[in-house]
Design a protein around this motif. Structure first.
Motif, PDB file in Angstrom:
ATOM      1  N   GLU A 195      11.944  17.758 -10.943  1.00 58.81           N
ATOM      2  CA  GLU A 195      11.736  18.791  -9.914  1.00 58.81           C
ATOM      3  C   GLU A 195      10.137  19.171  -9.791  1.00 58.81           C
ATOM      4  O   GLU A 195       9.712  19.303  -8.735  1.00 58.81           O
ATOM      5  CB  GLU A 195      12.272  20.135 -10.856  1.00 58.81           C
ATOM      6  CG  GLU A 195      12.092  21.423 -10.006  1.00 58.81           C
ATOM      7  CD  GLU A 195      12.452  22.512 -10.580  1.00 58.81           C
ATOM      8  OE1 GLU A 195      12.230  23.569 -10.009  1.00 58.81           O
ATOM      9  OE2 GLU A 195      13.239  22.498 -11.512  1.00 58.81           O
ATOM     10  N   MET A 196       9.334  18.906 -10.611  1.00 59.29           N
ATOM     11  CA  MET A 196       7.794  19.046 -10.744  1.00 59.29           C
ATOM     12  C   MET A 196       7.272  18.211  -9.701  1.00 59.29           C
ATOM     13  O   MET A 196       6.435  18.680  -8.866  1.00 59.29           O
ATOM     14  CB  MET A 196       7.335  19.049 -12.029  1.00 59.29           C
ATOM     15  CG  MET A 196       5.687  19.538 -11.955  1.00 59.29           C
ATOM     16  SD  MET A 196       4.496  18.197 -12.059  1.00 59.29           S
ATOM     17  CE  MET A 196       5.284  16.708 -12.553  1.00 59.29           C
ATOM     18  N   ARG A 207      -0.291  17.795 -20.708  1.00 61.83           N
ATOM     19  CA  ARG A 207       0.493  17.224 -21.153  1.00 61.83           C
ATOM     20  C   ARG A 207       0.568  15.913 -21.802  1.00 61.83           C
ATOM     21  O   ARG A 207       1.158  15.713 -22.844  1.00 61.83           O
ATOM     22  CB  ARG A 207       1.505  16.693 -19.725  1.00 61.83           C
ATOM     23  CG  ARG A 207       3.065  16.260 -19.922  1.00 61.83           C
ATOM     24  CD  ARG A 207       3.704  15.496 -18.853  1.00 61.83           C
ATOM     25  NE  ARG A 207       3.112  14.176 -18.849  1.00 61.83           N
ATOM     26  CZ  ARG A 207       3.616  13.438 -17.916  1.00 61.83           C
ATOM     27  NH1 ARG A 207       4.235  13.634 -16.659  1.00 61.83           N
ATOM     28  NH2 ARG A 207       3.131  12.082 -17.832  1.00 61.83           N
ATOM     29  N   HIS A 208      -0.424  15.202 -21.699  1.00 59.36           N
ATOM     30  CA  HIS A 208      -0.721  14.139 -22.609  1.00 59.36           C
ATOM     31  C   HIS A 208      -1.197  14.567 -23.739  1.00 59.36           C
ATOM     32  O   HIS A 208      -0.619  13.969 -25.005  1.00 59.36           O
ATOM     33  CB  HIS A 208      -1.693  13.142 -21.894  1.00 59.36           C
ATOM     34  CG  HIS A 208      -2.068  11.975 -22.612  1.00 59.36           C
ATOM     35  ND1 HIS A 208      -1.296  10.955 -22.796  1.00 59.36           N
ATOM     36  CD2 HIS A 208      -3.151  11.816 -23.307  1.00 59.36           C
ATOM     37  CE1 HIS A 208      -1.779  10.046 -23.489  1.00 59.36           C
ATOM     38  NE2 HIS A 208      -3.180  10.316 -23.833  1.00 59.36           N
ATOM     39  N   LEU A 219       5.811  20.341 -24.520  1.00 53.91           N
ATOM     40  CA  LEU A 219       5.839  19.804 -23.328  1.00 53.91           C
ATOM     41  C   LEU A 219       6.908  20.487 -22.170  1.00 53.91           C
ATOM     42  O   LEU A 219       6.593  20.806 -21.130  1.00 53.91           O
ATOM     43  CB  LEU A 219       6.871  18.415 -23.169  1.00 53.91           C
ATOM     44  CG  LEU A 219       5.899  17.230 -23.995  1.00 53.91           C
ATOM     45  CD1 LEU A 219       6.871  15.814 -24.192  1.00 53.91           C
ATOM     46  CD2 LEU A 219       4.913  16.788 -22.952  1.00 53.91           C
ATOM     47  N   ARG A 220       7.952  21.027 -23.055  1.00 54.38           N
ATOM     48  CA  ARG A 220       8.898  21.995 -22.351  1.00 54.38           C
ATOM     49  C   ARG A 220       8.036  23.034 -21.818  1.00 54.38           C
ATOM     50  O   ARG A 220       8.200  23.838 -20.710  1.00 54.38           O
ATOM     51  CB  ARG A 220       9.978  22.721 -23.136  1.00 54.38           C
ATOM     52  CG  ARG A 220      11.010  23.436 -22.499  1.00 54.38           C
ATOM     53  CD  ARG A 220      12.226  23.899 -23.194  1.00 54.38           C
ATOM     54  NE  ARG A 220      11.887  24.144 -24.715  1.00 54.38           N
ATOM     55  CZ  ARG A 220      12.344  23.231 -25.737  1.00 54.38           C
ATOM     56  NH1 ARG A 220      13.120  22.188 -25.233  1.00 54.38           N
ATOM     57  NH2 ARG A 220      12.355  23.401 -26.954  1.00 54.38           N
ATOM     58  N   GLU A 249       7.592  24.439 -17.783  1.00 53.38           N
ATOM     59  CA  GLU A 249       7.918  25.571 -17.484  1.00 53.38           C
ATOM     60  C   GLU A 249       6.841  26.389 -16.596  1.00 53.38           C
ATOM     61  O   GLU A 249       7.159  27.079 -15.509  1.00 53.38           O
ATOM     62  CB  GLU A 249       8.576  26.447 -18.372  1.00 53.38           C
ATOM     63  CG  GLU A 249       9.986  25.882 -19.111  1.00 53.38           C
ATOM     64  CD  GLU A 249      10.343  26.752 -20.691  1.00 53.38           C
ATOM     65  OE1 GLU A 249       9.566  27.384 -21.029  1.00 53.38           O
ATOM     66  OE2 GLU A 249      11.476  26.438 -20.671  1.00 53.38           O
ATOM     67  N   THR A 250       5.657  26.452 -17.372  1.00 52.75           N
ATOM     68  CA  THR A 250       4.537  26.975 -16.877  1.00 52.75           C
ATOM     69  C   THR A 250       4.398  26.401 -15.398  1.00 52.75           C
ATOM     70  O   THR A 250       3.845  27.089 -14.292  1.00 52.75           O
ATOM     71  CB  THR A 250       3.511  27.199 -17.736  1.00 52.75           C
ATOM     72  OG1 THR A 250       3.634  27.864 -18.786  1.00 52.75           O
ATOM     73  CG2 THR A 250       2.110  27.831 -17.018  1.00 52.75           C
ATOM     74  N   ARG A 251       4.197  25.391 -15.379  1.00 55.87           N
ATOM     75  CA  ARG A 251       3.724  24.464 -14.029  1.00 55.87           C
ATOM     76  C   ARG A 251       4.742  24.775 -13.014  1.00 55.87           C
ATOM     77  O   ARG A 251       4.355  24.779 -11.741  1.00 55.87           O
ATOM     78  CB  ARG A 251       3.740  22.786 -14.429  1.00 55.87           C
ATOM     79  CG  ARG A 251       3.028  22.240 -13.182  1.00 55.87           C
ATOM     80  CD  ARG A 251       1.589  22.561 -12.873  1.00 55.87           C
ATOM     81  NE  ARG A 251       1.077  21.573 -11.696  1.00 55.87           N
ATOM     82  CZ  ARG A 251       0.293  22.322 -11.075  1.00 55.87           C
ATOM     83  NH1 ARG A 251      -0.273  23.514 -10.799  1.00 55.87           N
ATOM     84  NH2 ARG A 251      -0.078  21.603  -9.811  1.00 55.87           N
ATOM     85  N   LEU A 252       6.131  24.802 -13.573  1.00 52.45           N
ATOM     86  CA  LEU A 252       7.090  24.881 -12.446  1.00 52.45           C
ATOM     87  C   LEU A 252       7.051  26.245 -11.803  1.00 52.45           C
ATOM     88  O   LEU A 252       7.220  26.477 -10.560  1.00 52.45           O
ATOM     89  CB  LEU A 252       8.434  24.502 -13.081  1.00 52.45           C
ATOM     90  CG  LEU A 252       8.901  22.994 -13.138  1.00 52.45           C
ATOM     91  CD1 LEU A 252      10.106  22.818 -14.010  1.00 52.45           C
ATOM     92  CD2 LEU A 252       9.119  22.350 -11.773  1.00 52.45           C
TER      93      LEU A 252
END
Length: 114
Positions: free
Chosen positions: A49-50, A80-81, A90-91, A95-98
């Motif tokens: 999705e991202m 993320r890395h 990661l979740r 969630e924040t980026r989306l």
């Protein structure tokens, strides 16, 4: 109207499609974050999705907006890395980026055809 259709069609296809592979080839995943994304279906789905939202925005935002989008994405990928294989980390990042990408896309769609 054409821009709006180009914006909505990929999202409709994303919603209708069965779960797909991550935005990168899982068979070539090397880092702990990539391996965790490939092994954890909900993260995999968020990654798809991202990547889809990022690709749409990259194509429709004006040049200054595209540069900021790319810079923000590069920063996010470093974060993320840094999560490594930590699923909760990661979740949270996804969630924040989306949330950000959904908001930008929503604001762009409200503007209507240009």
């Amino acid at each position: 109207m054409t821009k709006l259709f180009a914006l909505v069609l990929p999202l409709a296809l994303l919603a209708a499609a069965p779960a797909r592979t991550a935005s990168f080839p899982c068979e070539k995943a090397e880092t702990p974050d990539e391996k965790a994304i490939c092994a954890h279906l909900p993260l995999n789905d968020m990654d798809v999705e991202m990547a889809t939202r990022f690709a749409i925005l990259k194509d429709v935002l004006p040049m200054g907006g595209q540069t900021k989008l790319r810079d923000d994405q590069e920063t996010w990928l470093k974060e993320r890395h840094a999560c490594g294989a930590d699923i909760a980390c990661l979740r949270g990042l996804y969630e924040t980026r989306l949330k950000v990408l959904r908001g930008v896309l929503s604001e762009f769609a409200k503007q209507g055809p240009q």
